[in-house]
Design a protein around this motif. Sequence first.
Motif, PDB file in Angstrom:
ATOM      1  N   ALA A  90       0.834  -1.208   0.000  1.00  0.00           N
ATOM      2  CA  ALA A  90       0.000   0.000   0.000  1.00  0.00           C
ATOM      3  C   ALA A  90       0.865   1.253   0.000  1.00  0.00           C
ATOM      4  O   ALA A  90       0.586   2.219  -0.727  1.00  0.00           O
ATOM      5  CB  ALA A  90      -0.924  -0.014   1.220  1.00  0.00           C
ATOM      6  N   VAL A  91       1.929   1.247   0.799  1.00  0.00           N
ATOM      7  CA  VAL A  91       2.852   2.388   0.830  1.00  0.00           C
ATOM      8  C   VAL A  91       3.522   2.569  -0.533  1.00  0.00           C
ATOM      9  O   VAL A  91       3.636   3.698  -1.041  1.00  0.00           O
ATOM     10  CB  VAL A  91       3.916   2.193   1.927  1.00  0.00           C
ATOM     11  N   VAL A 147       1.177   4.168  -3.054  1.00  0.00           N
ATOM     12  CA  VAL A 147       1.065   5.622  -2.854  1.00  0.00           C
ATOM     13  C   VAL A 147       2.278   6.337  -3.445  1.00  0.00           C
ATOM     14  O   VAL A 147       2.145   7.373  -4.109  1.00  0.00           O
ATOM     15  CB  VAL A 147       0.924   5.951  -1.353  1.00  0.00           C
ATOM     16  N   ALA A 207       1.950   6.369  -7.154  1.00  0.00           N
ATOM     17  CA  ALA A 207       0.893   7.291  -7.572  1.00  0.00           C
ATOM     18  C   ALA A 207       1.346   8.745  -7.498  1.00  0.00           C
ATOM     19  O   ALA A 207       0.926   9.578  -8.309  1.00  0.00           O
ATOM     20  CB  ALA A 207      -0.344   7.083  -6.703  1.00  0.00           C
ATOM     21  N   VAL A 208       2.213   9.057  -6.534  1.00  0.00           N
ATOM     22  CA  VAL A 208       2.694  10.434  -6.376  1.00  0.00           C
ATOM     23  C   VAL A 208       3.862  10.734  -7.313  1.00  0.00           C
ATOM     24  O   VAL A 208       3.871  11.751  -8.015  1.00  0.00           O
ATOM     25  CB  VAL A 208       3.108  10.690  -4.915  1.00  0.00           C
TER      26      VAL A 208
END
Length: 256
Positions: free
Chosen positions: A46-47, A50, A53-54
């Motif tokens: 999950a990290v 993210v 995605a960034v």
Amino acid sequence: MTALPLILTVFVACAVEAIEALTIVLAAGLTREWRSTFQGMAAALAVLAVIVAVLGPTITLLPLTALRLVVGALLAIFGLQWLRKAILRATGHKSLHDEASAYLREVAAAKAASASSRGRVHDWYAFTLAFKGVLLEGLEVVFIVITFGANQHNVGAAVIGAAAAVAVVAVTGIAVRAPLAKVPENAMKFAVGIMLTAFGIFWGAEGAGVSWPGHDAALLVLVPVVALVSLGYTVLLWPRPGRSQVARSSEKAVSS
């Protein structure tokens, strides 16, 4: 660069990281418990999602010349570090990375650790061990995917190569339920170091304004040149019969 060479390069590079993550996950799951191990893996993924995605959209907004200059320099540094370690290990100046031994060390540490729970995590040690292992190795996978994909404007192909590497390593690990100790990891790191260094030089020079003869075809010359230089250093550092044990010991101390 066409999609196939990009996919293959990313595949090999990410397979090395996936093997190291697999070793840690197996040690946590088989020694402690699988539920907490999978929770740690899920949290790390999950990290990483993210971060992708960034950073993914952000890095593609940079000017192409600046992107290639920065990424080329990072890839060259990254590749040279892999090459240095691979050469030192191949010549006996640094211990070979043994996944079987690494697995046994992780198992011993996992058995010795005390059990504790936090919230919905029943075994905190298994959770943190899996989380740190997947996150650290995953960050290198993310770096490889984003840099190669952004430079070639084909993040999709880079993702395919990374996903295929992770899937192959994961399926193999599940099938044998053991670390992939027989995989020639140092040889893989040697090859990946050559590729990363060559691409780093190529893209960094393009970012600095160099126009390569033949454009992408110049890599067909640059990769063998980097390989020959690396093999040359391997031959120079290869232990010779006449060298004293004291000399070899001092060189190992310097390289460590």
